[in-house]
Design a protein around this motif. Sequence first.
Motif, PDB file in Angstrom:
ATOM      1  N   UNK A   2      37.939   3.292 -29.294  1.00  0.00           N
ATOM      2  CA  UNK A   2      37.499   2.498 -30.440  1.00  0.00           C
ATOM      3  C   UNK A   2      36.277   1.668 -30.063  1.00  0.00           C
ATOM      4  N   UNK A   3      35.543   1.244 -31.081  1.00  0.00           N
ATOM      5  CA  UNK A   3      34.452   0.297 -30.930  1.00  0.00           C
ATOM      6  C   UNK A   3      34.936  -1.041 -31.469  1.00  0.00           C
ATOM      7  N   UNK A   4      34.683  -2.108 -30.725  1.00  0.00           N
ATOM      8  CA  UNK A   4      35.233  -3.421 -31.041  1.00  0.00           C
ATOM      9  C   UNK A   4      34.127  -4.400 -31.431  1.00  0.00           C
ATOM     10  N   UNK A   5      34.444  -5.262 -32.402  1.00  0.00           N
ATOM     11  CA  UNK A   5      33.489  -6.244 -32.903  1.00  0.00           C
ATOM     12  C   UNK A   5      34.140  -7.625 -32.943  1.00  0.00           C
ATOM     13  N   UNK A   6      33.404  -8.634 -32.461  1.00  0.00           N
ATOM     14  CA  UNK A   6      33.841 -10.022 -32.576  1.00  0.00           C
ATOM     15  C   UNK A   6      32.628 -10.876 -32.925  1.00  0.00           C
ATOM     16  N   UNK A   7      32.869 -12.040 -33.499  1.00  0.00           N
ATOM     17  CA  UNK A   7      31.793 -12.990 -33.769  1.00  0.00           C
ATOM     18  C   UNK A   7      32.389 -14.361 -34.034  1.00  0.00           C
ATOM     19  N   UNK A   8      31.519 -15.347 -34.085  1.00  0.00           N
ATOM     20  CA  UNK A   8      31.912 -16.703 -34.487  1.00  0.00           C
ATOM     21  C   UNK A   8      33.046 -17.272 -33.641  1.00  0.00           C
ATOM     22  N   UNK A   9      32.941 -17.073 -32.332  1.00  0.00           N
ATOM     23  CA  UNK A   9      33.926 -17.653 -31.423  1.00  0.00           C
ATOM     24  C   UNK A   9      33.700 -19.164 -31.259  1.00  0.00           C
ATOM     25  N   UNK A  10      32.459 -19.598 -31.331  1.00  0.00           N
ATOM     26  CA  UNK A  10      32.103 -21.012 -31.211  1.00  0.00           C
ATOM     27  C   UNK A  10      32.708 -21.621 -29.949  1.00  0.00           C
ATOM     28  N   UNK A  11      32.590 -20.907 -28.838  1.00  0.00           N
ATOM     29  CA  UNK A  11      33.146 -21.402 -27.580  1.00  0.00           C
ATOM     30  C   UNK A  11      32.528 -22.754 -27.235  1.00  0.00           C
TER      31      UNK A  11
END
Length: 242
Positions: A2-11
């Motif tokens: 699979x291809x994975x996407x994340x965003x807006x973690x605001x670490x």
Amino acid sequence: MATLFISDLHLDPSRPQITALFENYLASDEVRRADALYILGDLVEAWIGDDDDAELPQRIATATRDVRDAGVPVYFMAGNRDFLLGKTFAQRAGMILLDDGVVHYIHGHATLLMHGDLLCTDDVAYQTVRQQVRNPEWQKQILSMPLDARRAFAAKAREDSKAHTGSTMESIMDVNADAVARTMRKAGVTRLIHGHTHRPAQHAFKLDGKPAERIVLGDWYEQGSVLRVDGAGAELRGMAIG
């Protein structure tokens, strides 16, 4: 695979549990066996420059570099919080920089990838600020400041952002449907993946009479948010903290 996407973690150092969740997820079998990992902006709460000597940037670089070293490409697209992240850090972190609005083929499907803020055209005040901070001369001036001055500047910018968010109607800060259609039409795609609005959802609609979809990634405040795309389709899910 699979291809994975994340965003807006605001670490941010004030939310260590989210940083730990990020590190643990990047060390997971799902990530290490993926085709690729895409980070579509706002990885951190504020990025003050690639020369930041704080602990958090180093932890991020270690986590993403380990994914790259496992044979999984890590793509990064700047958001409205980390637009100062540049080639120096990307190289150290093993990340491939992407321009906002790039089209990649994800499991054979041409997909437009964006952070998402450019689609919020009703928020005129925000778009004016965005144009200023993306100016190379403005960025050069900011990056020439001492680190402590940049930290103070970033803190003031966060406060201004909170004030703007608190005084602006939610509908104005969301994407504009005409802007979405116009942008997808120009890119020649029927699928768009973006973050920024913190409103995770999979929207199905018609674009010039053809089936189309817009997938919105979630933020990482109360939980983690991951989009998994493979040959069978797209799955948007949350991950509990701890």
